[in-house]
Design an enzyme around this catalytic site. Sequence first.
Site, PDB file in Angstrom:
ATOM      1  N   ASP A 195       0.847  -1.188   0.000  1.00  8.82           N
ATOM      2  CA  ASP A 195       0.000   0.000   0.000  1.00  8.82           C
ATOM      3  C   ASP A 195       0.880   1.234   0.000  1.00  8.82           C
ATOM      4  O   ASP A 195       1.776   1.371   0.844  1.00  8.82           O
ATOM      5  CB  ASP A 195      -0.906  -0.015   1.235  1.00  8.82           C
ATOM      6  CG  ASP A 195      -1.813   1.199   1.310  1.00  8.82           C
ATOM      7  OD1 ASP A 195      -2.146   1.769   0.257  1.00  8.82           O
ATOM      8  OD2 ASP A 195      -2.189   1.587   2.443  1.00  8.82           O
TER       9      ASP A 195
ATOM     10  N   ASP B  68       3.489   1.128   3.282  1.00  8.74           N
ATOM     11  CA  ASP B  68       2.823   1.072   4.581  1.00  8.74           C
ATOM     12  C   ASP B  68       3.060  -0.316   5.177  1.00  8.74           C
ATOM     13  O   ASP B  68       2.418  -1.296   4.785  1.00  8.74           O
ATOM     14  CB  ASP B  68       1.331   1.350   4.398  1.00  8.74           C
ATOM     15  CG  ASP B  68       0.607   1.546   5.715  1.00  8.74           C
ATOM     16  OD1 ASP B  68       1.162   1.183   6.765  1.00  8.74           O
ATOM     17  OD2 ASP B  68      -0.524   2.064   5.693  1.00  8.74           O
TER      18      ASP B  68
ATOM     19  N   ASP C 255       0.584   5.372   0.157  1.00 14.45           N
ATOM     20  CA  ASP C 255      -0.271   6.531   0.396  1.00 14.45           C
ATOM     21  C   ASP C 255       0.529   7.805   0.135  1.00 14.45           C
ATOM     22  O   ASP C 255       1.588   8.017   0.741  1.00 14.45           O
ATOM     23  CB  ASP C 255      -0.781   6.546   1.839  1.00 14.45           C
ATOM     24  CG  ASP C 255      -1.837   5.478   2.074  1.00 14.45           C
ATOM     25  OD1 ASP C 255      -2.553   5.135   1.113  1.00 14.45           O
ATOM     26  OD2 ASP C 255      -1.955   4.989   3.209  1.00 14.45           O
TER      27      ASP C 255
END
Length: 396
Positions: A98, A298, A100
């Site tokens: 992930d 992440d 972000d």
Amino acid sequence: MNERTREYLRGRFGDHYRRSDIALPPAASAREWGFIPFTAGPGTTMIRHKSLLDLGDLSAFLVDTCPRHVYFSAGQYDDPGTRPMEDKEWRGSDLVFDLDGDHLPNVDPEADTYAEMLSACKDALLRLLGFLHDDFGFDSEQLSVVFSGGRGYHVHVRTESVRTLGRDARREIVEYVLGAGIDDIDRLTRTETVAGMGRSTPAEKKTLKTDGGWGRRVHDRLVALTESVQTAEKAGAIEQLRAFDGIGEKGAAKLYETMTERPAEIIAGNLDAAGRYTPKLAQQLFEQAVAEDSVPIDEPVTTDVNRLIRLPGSLHGGSGLLVTPLDHEEIEAFDPFEDAVPSTFEDAEIRIETEQAVELGRIGEERDKIPAGNHTVQESVGVFLMARGRAEKAPE
């Protein structure tokens, strides 16, 4: 978000799902499912521990429920709808990454626009795919890339070689991609004992591992620096080398001599080529490589074998954008503000209310700043602002 806005978004999300044909992930019936409905109040309520059997036909479920967010699990289970987690009987999990945009070290969420944040995140995505292809050997067929619809991108690795990896093994992968735990250039070298060389006793020769991984990244920089030194005037080259910490006049002269007279030793990865100055230089090039090439993924998402992740083809309830699966050849040209705008929201205009001026950036065809007040905007813009809590639906 007031009741009028919430019901408007819920209805339009339902319209989107009526027009959509959303593909199920592999082994969908073995995965846990979850969703967040459009509920009143400031908070959100996650409903999870559902199996696909509990939801029924996915398309019908999405149309009937009109959820704000939809998720499925990275993990596969014998009984995905039961609880607690240990009773599900874990079979294995996708390896999920992930990214972000607002967590990137070079992004300031307060100063950078949403578009700038996502652009930086795409750069990080391309670096991550480089690691997965070049360092881990995964091919494009084993990697599923998805724009999250919100702040960044997800990458799913689906291959038997990763399915049963536990948390510790997944954490090692995270640390490798982050460049964490490799704080000394010696970790990237091989040492061999060599005889002769004018000595009465054998000596150790250190060579940088150049065939892949972080060693290759350091070597690429070392070779590039050598080529730069070779084409520069001597005085400028010496100054360039002295810019590195701990490299004084003597060290710079030694490195210059090696790079211009014996460059083959540098190209071969010989860390003894310029005495103690070569490993000192290589250490700083490694630190530079980590700063420029590492990917701030992440960690909890990758290490959590039970993680829920967004369903491709669904809508992100915090933006109204489409959670968009991407072919690898589409990534470079992908523009979230055009390619992830649902067609359902493209053709109409709506009235919205804003208490404060909104710096829109770019969504669909609109690129302007919206002042406070009551305004008519393209529906995709209105949905985006309402979903993000920056506007409310104006009365008709």
